[in-house]
Design a protein around this motif. Sequence first.
Motif, PDB file in Angstrom:
ATOM      1  N   GLY A   1      -3.809  -7.769  10.633  1.00 45.86           N
ATOM      2  CA  GLY A   1      -3.507  -6.687   9.696  1.00 45.86           C
ATOM      3  C   GLY A   1      -3.025  -5.427  10.360  1.00 45.86           C
TER       4      GLY A   1
ATOM      5  N   PRO B   1      -2.450  -3.631  14.720  1.00 45.50           N
ATOM      6  CA  PRO B   1      -2.565  -3.959  16.150  1.00 45.50           C
ATOM      7  C   PRO B   1      -4.002  -3.852  16.647  1.00 45.50           C
ATOM      8  CG  PRO B   1      -0.802  -2.362  15.749  1.00 45.50           C
ATOM      9  CD  PRO B   1      -1.552  -2.500  14.467  1.00 45.50           C
TER      10      PRO B   1
ATOM     11  N   ARG C   1       5.623  -1.146  13.710  1.00 49.96           N
ATOM     12  CA  ARG C   1       6.607  -1.078  12.632  1.00 49.96           C
ATOM     13  C   ARG C   1       7.835  -0.307  13.112  1.00 49.96           C
ATOM     14  NH1 ARG C   1       3.374  -0.613   7.010  1.00 49.96           N
ATOM     15  NH2 ARG C   1       3.210  -2.847   6.871  1.00 49.96           N
TER      16      ARG C   1
ATOM     17  N   SER D   1       0.820  -1.212   0.000  1.00 54.25           N
ATOM     18  CA  SER D   1       0.000   0.000   0.000  1.00 54.25           C
ATOM     19  C   SER D   1       0.846   1.251   0.000  1.00 54.25           C
ATOM     20  CB  SER D   1      -0.932  -0.008   1.192  1.00 54.25           C
ATOM     21  OG  SER D   1      -0.173   0.040   2.365  1.00 54.25           O
ATOM     22  N   GLY D   2       2.152   1.083   0.183  1.00 54.25           N
ATOM     23  CA  GLY D   2       3.001   2.259   0.108  1.00 54.25           C
ATOM     24  C   GLY D   2       3.003   3.060   1.393  1.00 54.25           C
ATOM     25  N   THR D   3       2.535   2.437   2.508  1.00 55.88           N
ATOM     26  CA  THR D   3       2.604   3.175   3.774  1.00 55.88           C
ATOM     27  C   THR D   3       4.067   3.348   4.190  1.00 55.88           C
ATOM     28  OG1 THR D   3       2.251   1.093   4.926  1.00 55.88           O
ATOM     29  CG2 THR D   3       0.346   2.525   4.713  1.00 55.88           C
ATOM     30  N   THR D   4       4.962   2.556   3.618  1.00 54.18           N
ATOM     31  CA  THR D   4       6.378   2.692   3.970  1.00 54.18           C
ATOM     32  C   THR D   4       7.252   2.969   2.741  1.00 54.18           C
ATOM     33  OG1 THR D   4       6.591   0.313   3.802  1.00 54.18           O
ATOM     34  CG2 THR D   4       6.223   1.194   5.997  1.00 54.18           C
TER      35      THR D   4
ATOM     36  N   LYS E   1      -5.009   0.215   8.154  1.00 58.16           N
ATOM     37  CA  LYS E   1      -3.756   0.743   8.736  1.00 58.16           C
ATOM     38  C   LYS E   1      -3.805   2.260   8.813  1.00 58.16           C
ATOM     39  CE  LYS E   1      -0.775  -2.999   7.567  1.00 58.16           C
ATOM     40  NZ  LYS E   1      -1.665  -3.846   6.776  1.00 58.16           N
TER      41      LYS E   1
ATOM     42  N   GLY F   1       1.013 -11.433   9.557  1.00 55.96           N
ATOM     43  CA  GLY F   1       1.872 -11.674   8.399  1.00 55.96           C
ATOM     44  C   GLY F   1       1.852 -10.450   7.521  1.00 55.96           C
TER      45      GLY F   1
ATOM     46  N   THR G   1       1.907  -8.982   3.127  1.00 54.19           N
ATOM     47  CA  THR G   1       1.678  -9.368   1.742  1.00 54.19           C
ATOM     48  C   THR G   1       2.830 -10.279   1.307  1.00 54.19           C
ATOM     49  OG1 THR G   1       0.834  -7.115   1.456  1.00 54.19           O
ATOM     50  CG2 THR G   1       1.121  -8.430  -0.537  1.00 54.19           C
TER      51      THR G   1
ATOM     52  N   GLN H   1      -6.282 -14.763  15.848  1.00 51.76           N
ATOM     53  CA  GLN H   1      -5.503 -13.659  15.278  1.00 51.76           C
ATOM     54  C   GLN H   1      -4.525 -14.201  14.247  1.00 51.76           C
ATOM     55  OE1 GLN H   1      -2.602  -9.906  16.455  1.00 51.76           O
ATOM     56  NE2 GLN H   1      -3.333 -11.210  18.066  1.00 51.76           N
ATOM     57  N   ILE H   2      -4.347 -13.468  13.166  1.00 54.16           N
ATOM     58  CA  ILE H   2      -3.313 -13.850  12.212  1.00 54.16           C
ATOM     59  C   ILE H   2      -2.352 -12.681  12.027  1.00 54.16           C
ATOM     60  CG2 ILE H   2      -4.650 -15.618  10.997  1.00 54.16           C
ATOM     61  CD1 ILE H   2      -5.351 -13.588   8.860  1.00 54.16           C
TER      62      ILE H   2
ATOM     63  N   ASP I   1       9.029  -5.145  11.129  1.00 56.56           N
ATOM     64  CA  ASP I   1       8.257  -5.000  12.372  1.00 56.56           C
ATOM     65  C   ASP I   1       9.191  -5.206  13.569  1.00 56.56           C
ATOM     66  OD1 ASP I   1       5.695  -4.608  11.258  1.00 56.56           O
ATOM     67  OD2 ASP I   1       5.515  -6.754  10.876  1.00 56.56           O
TER      68      ASP I   1
END
Length: 490
Positions: A259, A261, A382, A145-148, A471, A283, A285, A280-281, A367
């Motif tokens: 996805g 916290p 993160r 998504s380019g958040t980083t 997010k 991971g 992409t 809870q999962i 992370d």
Amino acid sequence: MAERTLGGALRAQASERTALLCGDTSLSYVELDREADRVARHLDSGERIAFLGKESPHYYELLFGCSRSGAVLVPINWRLTAAEVEHIVHDSGATVIFADRSCAKAVPEMPIVWLEDFEHWKASAPDGKPVESGPDDAVAQLYTSGTTGLPKGVVLGQRGFFEVRAALEDNGLDWLDWRADDVSLVGVPGFHIGGLWWAVQGLTAGITNVIMPAFAPAEAVRLVREHGVTITCVVPAMLRLMLDEGQSLQGLRKIVYGGSPISETLLARCLAEVGCELAQIYGLTETGNTAVCLPPSEHVPGGARMRAAGRPYPGFAAEIRDAQGKPLPAGEVGEVWLRSPANMLEYWRNPTASEESLVDGWLRTGDAGCVDEEGYVFLRDRIKDMIIVAGENVYPAEIEGVLAGHPAVADSAVIGVPDERWGESVHAFVVTREKATARELMTFLQGKLASFKLPLRYEFVEAIPRNPSGKVLRRVLREQFWGDRDREIN
Ligand code: ATP
């Protein structure tokens, strides 16, 4: 589980049962199987095809058609701007885009199939039998998504979609069990791994999947009740909004979430109000979705494990390493590295980024977290979102988690802002459901958090900017404080 291709697993399910339900449209397994074949006749192995539109059965016809032909689906977030779509289309080298008219303004100059003409396009398929591609072939290319940073194309192989189920089944574990009469709600969009992975799990398990064109909490609740949804996968922000609707969700037997916290307050609320199993999962992409899971049995209010993201599935692994990649002992905080048989094949046409992220079968997640003696992963946040206050590390997720316990707080996001004295200080954006003052919030946090973690300022806002996978868009929040300097810290 014999079939490790999407197309093969779908064929194994072929029945008259409804596979996809979306608004007034529905497709049975037999119909989806047939339509996937018609799509596949148009496509070539290795070809990239783009999809820009809200969720619909067409999306899944294309996905399974790709599996049957060796082509690769590149789903694009329909909320992106024309320039962002152009970047993805150009980077992926897509030969054609399947687009919804409502996205017309964002569609670049290239061969287009409008979704309203999709039936016509399928009918014009050349003759010939599609070639089924193999488990190791790519089937989807999702853009981060380019958040980083700038979005990168994550190339996912077919086999990866089956690894979690195989690991659980082979080891007699039933954390993500499917029942023949399950009805699943797919609310996370398919251009995010969470939505795509969840829909594929349901479709390859042969159950009915209710697809939402776009998530809206009241509609999600309505669908759960109307269609007797028993199982769903959500991000925490969606879960909170659904609970806020104040209607019974007791038909749900299991909610899978992940996805971003989650606060213990929201977990406890969900257990009390819905009373179903929670899993809870964790991971990315890049790990083909989940590599770590906290099973229902660990969801005990007040229990120490409620704060964990979970443990790796059998055959998967998690390690904490320092900046040089050296493993750290239990309890020490460092970067989480994940080894998953579902890890991405590569970042598309980006060998440098691929080599930096994929090291000897491990993926560097970016992370921060630690692992306890029994292998449970506890995430902090993160690494790039970490705030450094006078040399002390502060993780936004921890503060947001505590703030969520205040009855007036509906949502919050915490960032670091420049501070002459301390380097950075903590700034909290807060959405309230009833009136609260900064002083009240400060008093509430005191004693629950070390003093250097306490926000110096509280800003009351209407909503927290989030991407469709829930997010927080911290870059948007930081802009006004950091301006151009944000590029350095981001
Ligand atoms: P980008 O890398 O550009 O930000 P993205 O936001 O789409 O892209 P994803 O792969 O969707 O990235 O998200 C992966 C991240 O989501 C993880 O690295 C982690 O920070 C967060 N995440 C996923 N599951 C959990 C979880 N259970 N608890 C906390 N955080 C989670």
